[in-house]
Design a protein around this motif. Structure first.
Motif, PDB file in Angstrom:
ATOM      1  N   ASN A  69       0.841  -1.202   0.000  1.00  0.00           N
ATOM      2  CA  ASN A  69       0.000   0.000   0.000  1.00  0.00           C
ATOM      3  C   ASN A  69       0.875   1.251   0.000  1.00  0.00           C
ATOM      4  N   GLN A  70       0.236   2.392  -0.079  1.00  0.00           N
ATOM      5  CA  GLN A  70       0.978   3.658  -0.180  1.00  0.00           C
ATOM      6  C   GLN A  70       1.819   3.916   1.065  1.00  0.00           C
ATOM      7  N   HIS A  71       1.289   3.556   2.212  1.00  0.00           N
ATOM      8  CA  HIS A  71       2.033   3.746   3.469  1.00  0.00           C
ATOM      9  C   HIS A  71       3.367   3.004   3.414  1.00  0.00           C
ATOM     10  N   LEU A 103       4.945   1.937   0.676  1.00  0.00           N
ATOM     11  CA  LEU A 103       5.752   2.538  -0.396  1.00  0.00           C
ATOM     12  C   LEU A 103       6.420   3.840   0.073  1.00  0.00           C
ATOM     13  N   ASP A 104       5.737   4.598   0.905  1.00  0.00           N
ATOM     14  CA  ASP A 104       6.277   5.870   1.389  1.00  0.00           C
ATOM     15  C   ASP A 104       7.544   5.697   2.234  1.00  0.00           C
ATOM     16  N   LYS A 140      10.750   6.728   0.529  1.00  0.00           N
ATOM     17  CA  LYS A 140      11.022   8.133   0.249  1.00  0.00           C
ATOM     18  C   LYS A 140      11.965   8.728   1.290  1.00  0.00           C
ATOM     19  N   CYS A 142       6.891   2.245  -7.330  1.00  0.00           N
ATOM     20  CA  CYS A 142       5.427   2.293  -7.416  1.00  0.00           C
ATOM     21  C   CYS A 142       4.836   1.066  -6.722  1.00  0.00           C
ATOM     22  N   LEU A 143       3.528   1.082  -6.533  1.00  0.00           N
ATOM     23  CA  LEU A 143       2.859  -0.033  -5.856  1.00  0.00           C
ATOM     24  C   LEU A 143       3.002  -1.344  -6.620  1.00  0.00           C
TER      25      LEU A 143
END
Length: 174
Positions: A21-23, A25-26, A29, A43-44
Motif C-alpha cells: 500500500n501507499q504507506h 511505499l512511502d 522516500k 510504485c505499488l
C-alpha cells in the motif's frame, strides 16, 4: 507456507500482495532508508511484485512486523535459506516506521526469528550484509551476537559493506 511469529511486542506474519500500500511505499522516500537499500520500489506495482516474488520462492520468508493489537505495518524481516539447505539463512531487516527506530524492534524480532528457525528448521547460522556506514545497525547486530566475517566493496571504492554471521550454536538464544 504460512508463518507467524510472536514476540513480546510484535506479531510477524508473511506479507501478502494486499500489504503493498501507499504507506509501505512511502517508507522508501526516506533518505535514511534509501541510502542503505540497493533496490528501491518506485510504485505499488513494484512493491506487489517484490512480495509475489518472495511468496513464490519456497526458500524465502518475507515477514511484516506489526505491533500487537494493531494493523500498523512498521517494518519487514526477510530470510532466505542459503544453497537450498536449512542450516544457514540470509537475513535482511527494515524498520520503515521512523517512530519505531531505536526502540529495540530489530533486536527483539531478530532473536525471536533466530529461535523460530533454530527450532523449526535446525538453522545454526544467520548471515547478513550491512553497509559499514550504518553504524547503528552494525552495533545492534554485534550486541545480538553477529560477528564480522569480511568486508565487501559495495560501490568501489567509497562504500564498504560488512558480511556478518551469527552462529546460533555458540550460545543460547535469549
Amino acid at each position: 507456507m504460512t508463518t507467524s511469529i510472536s514476540t513480546e511486542r510484535f506479531t510477524l506474519r508473511e506479507l501478502k500482495t494486499n500489504d503493498a500500500n501507499q504507506h509501505y511505499l512511502d517508507w522508501f522516500k526516506q533518505t535514511e532508508i534509501n541510502k542503505y537499500i540497493a533496490s528501491v520500489p518506485s510504485c505499488l506495482a513494484d512493491l506487489s511484485s517484490y512480495i509475489e516474488d518472495n511468496q513464490a520462492n519456497e526458500c524465502t520468508f518475507l515477514l511484516g512486523i506489526f505491533p500487537h493489537n494493531s494493523i500498523q505495518h512498521i517494518g519487514n524481516i526477510r530470510f532466505n535459506f542459503v544453497y537450498h539447505t536449512q542450516d544457514k539463512v540470509e537475513m535482511g531487516i527494515l524498520i520503515g516506521e521512523k517512530s519505531w527506530r531505536g526502540k529495540g524492534v530489530a533486536s527483539e524480532v531478530i532473536k525471536a526469528c533466530a529461535r523460530f528457525f533454530n527450532e523449526q528448521y535446525q538453522t545454526n547460522q544467520i548471515i547478513l550484509g550491512v553497509d559499514s556506514a550504518n553504524v547503528a545497525a552494525v552495533k545492534v547486530y554485534e550486541k545480538i551476537g553477529f560477528k564480522e566475517k569480511e568486508k565487501i566493496l559495495i560501490e568501489a571504492p567509497e562504500k564498504i559493506g560488512l558480511l556478518m554471521v551469527w552462529d546460533l550454536l555458540e550460545k543460547t538464544i535469549k
